[in-house]
Design a protein around this motif. Sequence first.
Motif, mmCIF file in Angstrom:
data_model
loop_
_atom_site.group_PDB
_atom_site.id
_atom_site.type_symbol
_atom_site.label_atom_id
_atom_site.label_comp_id
_atom_site.label_asym_id
_atom_site.label_seq_id
_atom_site.Cartn_x
_atom_site.Cartn_y
_atom_site.Cartn_z
ATOM 1 N N MET A 1 0.688 -1.359 0.294
ATOM 2 C CA MET A 1 -0.038 0.095 0.284
ATOM 3 C C MET A 1 0.783 1.028 0.178
ATOM 4 O O MET A 1 1.878 1.668 0.788
ATOM 5 N N THR A 2 0.322 2.106 -0.786
ATOM 6 C CA THR A 2 1.487 3.627 -1.008
ATOM 7 C C THR A 2 0.259 4.547 -0.061
ATOM 8 O O THR A 2 -0.533 4.647 0.375
ATOM 9 N N ASP A 3 1.195 5.721 0.609
ATOM 10 C CA ASP A 3 0.301 6.768 0.876
ATOM 11 C C ASP A 3 -0.845 7.321 -0.577
ATOM 12 O O ASP A 3 -2.202 7.455 -0.355
ATOM 13 N N PHE A 4 -0.541 7.539 -1.414
ATOM 14 C CA PHE A 4 -0.899 7.489 -2.912
ATOM 15 C C PHE A 4 -0.477 7.100 -4.005
ATOM 16 O O PHE A 4 0.500 6.948 -3.968
ATOM 17 N N ASP A 5 -1.504 7.191 -4.595
ATOM 18 C CA ASP A 5 -1.351 6.613 -6.437
ATOM 19 C C ASP A 5 -0.518 7.363 -7.183
ATOM 20 O O ASP A 5 0.309 6.935 -7.672
ATOM 21 N N VAL A 6 -0.926 8.698 -7.052
ATOM 22 C CA VAL A 6 -0.317 9.873 -7.532
ATOM 23 C C VAL A 6 0.208 10.828 -6.804
ATOM 24 O O VAL A 6 -0.409 11.243 -5.646
ATOM 25 N N ILE A 7 2.200 11.362 -6.719
ATOM 26 C CA ILE A 7 1.935 12.660 -5.589
ATOM 27 C C ILE A 7 2.378 13.953 -7.462
ATOM 28 O O ILE A 7 3.427 12.399 -7.952
ATOM 29 N N VAL A 8 2.224 14.620 -7.477
ATOM 30 C CA VAL A 8 1.951 15.279 -8.387
ATOM 31 C C VAL A 8 3.383 16.630 -7.643
ATOM 32 O O VAL A 8 2.116 17.178 -6.385
#
Length: 356
Positions: free
Chosen positions: A1-8
């Motif tokens: 599991m990641t904190d977010f799918d995508v970081i911009v």
Amino acid sequence: MTDFDVIVIGAGPAGCKTAELIAGNGYKVLVVEEHDEIGKPVQCTGIDSHRILELSGVSEKIVLNKVKKARFYSESKNYLELNSKKWVYVIDRHKLDFEIAKKAIKNGAEILTSTRFKDLNIEKDHVKVFTKNGSYTCKILVGADGPNSTVAKKANIDLPKNYLVGYQETIKGYFKENIVELWFGKNITPDFFAWVVPENEKWARVGLASKINAINYFRNFVDMRFHHILNKKDVLGGIIRYGLIKDSTYERILLVGDAASQVKPYSGGGIIYGLIGARFAANTCVEAIKSENYSHKFLNKFYDKQWKKKLSPAIKRGLILHKTLHLSNRILDIGINMLKPFSNMLENLDMDLLFD
Ligand SMILES: Cc1cc2nc3c(=O)[nH]c(=O)nc-3n(C[C@H](O)[C@H](O)[C@H](O)COP(=O)(O)OP(=O)(O)OC[C@H]3O[C@@H](n4cnc5c(N)ncnc54)[C@H](O)[C@@H]3O)c2cc1C
């Protein structure tokens, strides 16, 4: 599991539009912005083609002025006047960024301001993103952090070497609010052109770009163009990087907007191309997450190759036009005189050079 799918990284128009579109597909998105306020400081003249409203999805409330005429001046004050069939907009750039950010938040994206991205680590099943305020994990990292992209540096992605320094002041005077002036000539600026973009009859955004000494060239231009300056506000400057980037992707990473030099080489404008790039970036992120494929090969094929299919012909045309900015004053005058009888035929010119 990641904190977010995508970081911009970067809450400019390209970053916020990418975040808005990915979050709109139901994915968890974080935007990291180093400044306290979205859209500030402004580093832009805010002149864009009719495409700006459709691509940004923002209403006319960002529009301060609409123009249809451009005068192309040489140093001898000889000029060619062109009419555009379509409106060209002078926009409130702060509002543009802010409104796209609001759309991203509405779709569920989180935006962290006052948070500087510092470093990244690509691990087996995620990217670890280090910021001044802590670290976060994600499946894909999007670098939308402008012309000096730190994401590109940390991922060892080479950026085009061509750059200019832009400088601008908003000057009080008496202006024709429907005419933009563009001034060319080696003594005005050897590498680019100077502009006078009216916000209304009283205020105009006056600036130029140059590789070196932009402020000195600007002072000389202002002395030549304006006899008496009443007042000024909104002093700004910034880097314009242009050229075709070799590869805007890496494993689990892609660049968008100015970070990928999605910029018109002949004018330095990057909002339109960046918003187009954002659509390709968002689609690619969604496809990568769905297929769980974050390889460099996948991202290159689905993002780099695809946005270049759309934008690289225009960027190449822009690079050719950029070369004409270096013509001698004599040739410029000859060119202006030769084109004058054909000015009506040029009114369909697409200022984005997209011709679609
Ligand atoms: C003088 C000047 C005039 C211009 N005039 C025009 C114009 O009239 N029309 C036009 O279309 N374009 C113009 N441009 C270009 C335009 O401003 C850019 O193309 C546009 O801003 C690119 O959008 P972007 O979202 O890619 O990047 P940006 O708008 O640069 O946004 C990048 C964001 O990333 C943030 N950031 C950077 N590094 C980090 C980090 N390490 N951590 C966290 N956040 C970070 C920045 O604070 C910024 O908010 C002009 C540029 C200049 C310099």
